[in-house]
Design a protein around this motif. Structure first.
Motif, PDB file in Angstrom:
ATOM      1  N   LEU A 125       2.178 -19.700   1.801  1.00  0.00           N
ATOM      2  CA  LEU A 125       1.596 -18.558   1.081  1.00  0.00           C
ATOM      3  C   LEU A 125       1.964 -17.297   1.844  1.00  0.00           C
ATOM      4  O   LEU A 125       1.406 -17.026   2.901  1.00  0.00           O
ATOM      5  CB  LEU A 125       0.079 -18.703   1.002  1.00  0.00           C
ATOM      6  N   MET A 126       2.914 -16.547   1.313  1.00  0.00           N
ATOM      7  CA  MET A 126       3.382 -15.344   2.005  1.00  0.00           C
ATOM      8  C   MET A 126       2.710 -14.115   1.421  1.00  0.00           C
ATOM      9  O   MET A 126       2.952 -13.770   0.254  1.00  0.00           O
ATOM     10  CB  MET A 126       4.885 -15.184   1.841  1.00  0.00           C
ATOM     11  N   PHE A 127       1.949 -13.414   2.241  1.00  0.00           N
ATOM     12  CA  PHE A 127       1.238 -12.233   1.771  1.00  0.00           C
ATOM     13  C   PHE A 127       1.811 -10.971   2.393  1.00  0.00           C
ATOM     14  O   PHE A 127       1.659 -10.737   3.582  1.00  0.00           O
ATOM     15  CB  PHE A 127      -0.257 -12.342   2.113  1.00  0.00           C
ATOM     16  N   PHE A 128       2.458 -10.171   1.571  1.00  0.00           N
ATOM     17  CA  PHE A 128       2.859  -8.839   2.007  1.00  0.00           C
ATOM     18  C   PHE A 128       1.696  -7.866   1.831  1.00  0.00           C
ATOM     19  O   PHE A 128       1.764  -6.734   2.280  1.00  0.00           O
ATOM     20  CB  PHE A 128       4.079  -8.354   1.212  1.00  0.00           C
ATOM     21  N   ASN A 129       0.659  -8.303   1.153  1.00  0.00           N
ATOM     22  CA  ASN A 129      -0.539  -7.492   0.903  1.00  0.00           C
ATOM     23  C   ASN A 129      -1.756  -8.368   1.083  1.00  0.00           C
ATOM     24  O   ASN A 129      -1.671  -9.580   0.927  1.00  0.00           O
ATOM     25  CB  ASN A 129      -0.513  -6.945  -0.535  1.00  0.00           C
ATOM     26  N   ASP A 166      11.305  -5.976  -9.338  1.00  0.00           N
ATOM     27  CA  ASP A 166      10.619  -6.954  -8.488  1.00  0.00           C
ATOM     28  C   ASP A 166      11.584  -7.547  -7.448  1.00  0.00           C
ATOM     29  O   ASP A 166      11.774  -8.759  -7.353  1.00  0.00           O
ATOM     30  CB  ASP A 166      10.054  -8.080  -9.378  1.00  0.00           C
ATOM     31  N   PRO A 167      12.161  -6.697  -6.607  1.00  0.00           N
ATOM     32  CA  PRO A 167      13.305  -7.151  -5.808  1.00  0.00           C
ATOM     33  C   PRO A 167      12.996  -8.203  -4.751  1.00  0.00           C
ATOM     34  O   PRO A 167      13.820  -9.090  -4.512  1.00  0.00           O
ATOM     35  CB  PRO A 167      13.803  -5.853  -5.149  1.00  0.00           C
ATOM     36  N   MET A 168      11.814  -8.155  -4.126  1.00  0.00           N
ATOM     37  CA  MET A 168      11.562  -9.103  -3.041  1.00  0.00           C
ATOM     38  C   MET A 168      11.414 -10.522  -3.561  1.00  0.00           C
ATOM     39  O   MET A 168      12.084 -11.434  -3.087  1.00  0.00           O
ATOM     40  CB  MET A 168      10.300  -8.678  -2.268  1.00  0.00           C
ATOM     41  N   ILE A 169      10.575 -10.707  -4.571  1.00  0.00           N
ATOM     42  CA  ILE A 169      10.374 -12.081  -5.046  1.00  0.00           C
ATOM     43  C   ILE A 169      11.620 -12.578  -5.765  1.00  0.00           C
ATOM     44  O   ILE A 169      11.942 -13.771  -5.718  1.00  0.00           O
ATOM     45  CB  ILE A 169       9.097 -12.200  -5.936  1.00  0.00           C
ATOM     46  N   ILE A 228       6.440 -19.301  -6.384  1.00  0.00           N
ATOM     47  CA  ILE A 228       5.309 -18.961  -7.249  1.00  0.00           C
ATOM     48  C   ILE A 228       4.900 -17.510  -7.000  1.00  0.00           C
ATOM     49  O   ILE A 228       4.821 -17.069  -5.854  1.00  0.00           O
ATOM     50  CB  ILE A 228       4.101 -19.888  -6.951  1.00  0.00           C
ATOM     51  N   ASN A 229       4.643 -16.778  -8.066  1.00  0.00           N
ATOM     52  CA  ASN A 229       4.215 -15.391  -7.975  1.00  0.00           C
ATOM     53  C   ASN A 229       2.688 -15.312  -7.810  1.00  0.00           C
ATOM     54  O   ASN A 229       1.940 -15.731  -8.686  1.00  0.00           O
ATOM     55  CB  ASN A 229       4.652 -14.645  -9.247  1.00  0.00           C
ATOM     56  N   MET A 230       2.257 -14.763  -6.662  1.00  0.00           N
ATOM     57  CA  MET A 230       0.815 -14.568  -6.406  1.00  0.00           C
ATOM     58  C   MET A 230       0.411 -13.111  -6.647  1.00  0.00           C
ATOM     59  O   MET A 230      -0.597 -12.659  -6.132  1.00  0.00           O
ATOM     60  CB  MET A 230       0.472 -14.951  -4.967  1.00  0.00           C
ATOM     61  N   GLU A 231       1.173 -12.396  -7.393  1.00  0.00           N
ATOM     62  CA  GLU A 231       1.016 -11.010  -7.841  1.00  0.00           C
ATOM     63  C   GLU A 231       2.050 -10.105  -7.197  1.00  0.00           C
ATOM     64  O   GLU A 231       2.077  -9.890  -5.993  1.00  0.00           O
ATOM     65  CB  GLU A 231      -0.377 -10.397  -7.604  1.00  0.00           C
ATOM     66  N   THR A 232       2.873  -9.559  -8.081  1.00  0.00           N
ATOM     67  CA  THR A 232       3.866  -8.547  -7.693  1.00  0.00           C
ATOM     68  C   THR A 232       3.661  -7.391  -8.679  1.00  0.00           C
ATOM     69  O   THR A 232       2.723  -6.624  -8.488  1.00  0.00           O
ATOM     70  CB  THR A 232       5.301  -9.120  -7.761  1.00  0.00           C
ATOM     71  N   ILE A 269       4.381 -16.118  -3.166  1.00  0.00           N
ATOM     72  CA  ILE A 269       4.574 -14.776  -2.608  1.00  0.00           C
ATOM     73  C   ILE A 269       3.702 -13.756  -3.313  1.00  0.00           C
ATOM     74  O   ILE A 269       3.631 -13.720  -4.549  1.00  0.00           O
ATOM     75  CB  ILE A 269       6.058 -14.361  -2.732  1.00  0.00           C
ATOM     76  N   ARG A 270       3.019 -12.935  -2.518  1.00  0.00           N
ATOM     77  CA  ARG A 270       2.364 -11.723  -3.025  1.00  0.00           C
ATOM     78  C   ARG A 270       3.086 -10.526  -2.426  1.00  0.00           C
ATOM     79  O   ARG A 270       3.184 -10.380  -1.205  1.00  0.00           O
ATOM     80  CB  ARG A 270       0.893 -11.687  -2.629  1.00  0.00           C
TER      81      ARG A 270
END
Lengths: 337, 337, 337
Positions: A41-45, A124-127, A139-143, A109-110
């Motif tokens: 679970l990668m959280f940028f936020n 949505d460049p990072m994901i 899996i998108n955890m919100e972008t 990824i968020r």
């Protein structure tokens, strides 16, 4: 190999399959479909609810989640190709995604937009880069969309209404908030309601709050193919009248993206957009919801939140169940392992 | 449904039951009583030992802990009812507690006081609000009391003395520290020693260091009902003389709560309150302890810490065992599941 | 009881045993050798890859990892004996290591040097103190050496070359980076290549980049005993000519440790030390690697990273497998449990 980046990439039938599996989990069905498997679970936020529900969901399926906290938007990951990496970015997504794929079976990824340049951030460049280079499902955890919230919302709606929402009057209403926010949940509300054939009204204080054409066009396409309609309106009374579903969200107007001072006068037009018992009285005994967190008495009045019409708690609980369905579906694709 | 917010709410017999179960765990007894269950560890303040011991304890019982780190005291949770949430708080405890309860089977909370207004903070408002709105049991990981530390301390005392501490001379001594600290562990030392019938002396540099009446009154009540006594003293020699147990803690004087500059002259009176071999020589061969972390040669001299009298390491180890007993007791209440 | 602090303390045969076990894990062998056991991962410095691979490795072995994040180098742990702890340090390693040992079965530590005083930091004081006071095995997750990376690197080399690297020409080349970095991975590259009998060249822009005598002397001893050689050179063309292995790392020159402004002119001499296809053309079809993260087009050109010669991804993947071998070996020492 399929990712879960946006519900746009999944048919209504496929999404219903995920919802049915989530409902089964909610009713007590057990599964060990992630036994021996891991998810990063990668959280940028920041996140509390999303990390909790994914972590516990993985555990309940026999798997294991690791939380990678990228502390705000500053984690030094480069996603453009060919760059001379002499700035603050220490690592390229090409390496990060491949190595992480060698440790885990799923990557979630968020990564919220930066409020700098919508022209590039709307891609949505990072994901997108992660999904390109990872060798496991992402899996998108919100972008700029929040597809897990969409499923949780739709499951709660189906539980409340006992069936499909095709032909129902679905109101997505802008509501006040002290700060301009990401459009992700608004985009997602539009996508899932139109995908399932509702008559969607988007109520905004001014047309500058129109959502990005990427999502408006998708919604038009979904309703053209599967029934329903999409309307943008600034007429509060008309929008609430006869509504079956009211979904609240605040967001910043895209024409002023990153230049929020200029947005202020338009924002002021929505000062009385809070959902109140008076507005709810215009509806067809509608259910009302909001993605949490939610500021009480700013977005929705206490009397509405604490009424039986509010389904935000069920929607939040459903995050656990729908995410288990998504993790299982992605982990098991390509046959038994 | 019972919570574990304070040992005040549990009888001596019930607490002894938890201690006996903890001793069994320590001696090697295994249990899978949290199999398939989850606990959320919510930290509004930093922790290493508490998060480690709860996390590992849950794992050893077959369960799963998730750590929610609220980064200092700034996590934006509103706990007052009826508020217009247009400030920094993004979410109300009413929602947070209910949603978290739908994900996990137990919620544990650490939330230190803010050093702003003791009149309101002495009500422990955050954990009280969580306990009110959560639909699963809530465990206190230190707020204005530290009940898990109490159990760990009492288990270590019983191991050292081979039995009950009723009638023993128990000295809670204020010790120096560079900063005014929370009274939680001092309150807890007083509560557990009086609950178990000890003759408790609280040694302070000045009577301004008297603990809150909420806890002084509880201790008086416990000793009136179950034996023992409670005394506040500033006489170092008398306090140490014949003591069976010495417990060290530093805290700020409540009359100057948040106005610590004015407390400085009173704090200076305790400059020589460090526990030394000379002071220990006055005791009845007492055991000595301190909740970790502990500043050596400020609170307790090396020669005491490194002597056989020091039981702080055992007490810290016991955190793991008593917390397993607490989690098990709360998770299993209401019958088999 | 053995720790895993540096490969210097382990024989070539013992290390090969770990590598063979890691290769077995990689090929699909399962083990539950950490069933019911825990490992504490203490990070005084940030990490994503190391924490991920240790956490998942413990899970795959049936165990459980807890991550203790000490947020930079500021975690207030005192490691000197006899100190009056009236500064910022709140706890002594004597207590921390003993208590943590009572909760977990293994302790892994990352603690980078502080760039203040190499004379004391070259003694690796924090992990040394932990190993002294802990009552369970301690694993080095990178301090002034990085032994887990060494094993991952050697396993990747053996996979690529099909066997031992004794007699191979092994080039450790300094490469550019915007900042002076820790010498840990350079020290480790030197230690493992010399331990396994390679002919090691260390290519630097200037002899001020010589590694610490502690590691240069160890490497000399290893090659004297087990074959191979160690050379320091500033001749780029000679160094690359005929090389079988090229390993890239950037580091700060120790004579200017903490006074990096004075190092700048020497650093400038290495401005063209980036690994390019032209340099690689001089080699004996060498494999090339770098510990991740890695700045593309600063340390190594895209054309090299994206060529089949690059083995950095395999090396990073191998971290998972070698760390499982290390955890298992340390947890099982002293017989069955």
């Amino acid at each position: 190999m399929r990712h879960f980046l946006s519900t746009e990439d999944w048919s209504r039938n496929e999404l219903q399959g995920l919802l049915d599996r989530a409902a089964a989990f909610k009713s007590g069905v057990k599964s060990r479909s992630l036994e021996g498997k891991s998810i990063a679970l990668m959280f940028f936020n920041p996140s509390l609810r999303t990390r909790s529900s994914f972590d516990i969901g993985a555990y309940q399926l026999g798997g294991h989640a690791i939380v990678l906290d990228a502390k705000g938007a500053t984690w030094p990951l480069e996603f453009s190709d060919g760059t001379i990496m002499d700035g603050s970015e220490e690592e390229h997504v090409r390496e990060a995604a491949r190595v992480l794929s060698s440790y885990v079976d799923l990557i979630a990824i968020r990564c919220f937009p930066q409020f700098k340049d919508w022209a590039s951030e709307r891609e949505d460049p990072m994901i997108t880069a992660f999904a390109k280079h990872a060798t496991v499902p992402v899996i998108n955890m919100e972008t700029i969309v929040h597809p897990c919230q969409e499923l949780a919302h739709m499951l709660a709606l189906q539980e409340r209404t006992g069936g499909p929402i095709a032909g129902k009057k679905y109101l997505l209403t802008w509501v006040p908030h002290p700060k301009p926010l990401n459009t992700a949940v608004a985009n997602s509300s539009l996508l899932i309601a139109s995908k399932f054939g509702a008559d969607v009204s988007i109520l905004v204080p001014d047309e500058v709050y129109r959502l990005d054409s990427r999502y408006m066009d998708s919604a038009e396409r979904f309703t053209a193919e599967g029934g329903g309609s999409v309307t943008l309106t600034t007429d509060v009374e008309a929008a609430y009248s006869g509504a079956d579903v009211v979904y609240a969200k605040s967001w910043g107007a895209l024409p002023f993206y990153g230049n929020w001072d200029e947005e202020a006068p338009f924002r002021a037009k929505g000062a009385d957009f809070m959902i109140t018992p008076e507005k709810m009285a215009l509806t067809n005994n509608a259910v009302v919801s909001h993605c949490l967190p939610m500021r009480r008495n700013v977005k929705i009045a206490d009397a509405v939140v604490d009424s039986p019409a509010f389904m935000g708690i069920e929607e939040a609980e459903n995050r656990l169940h729908v995410q288990k369905a998504v993790m299982e579906a992605l982990a098991l694709q390509g046959g038994a392992e």
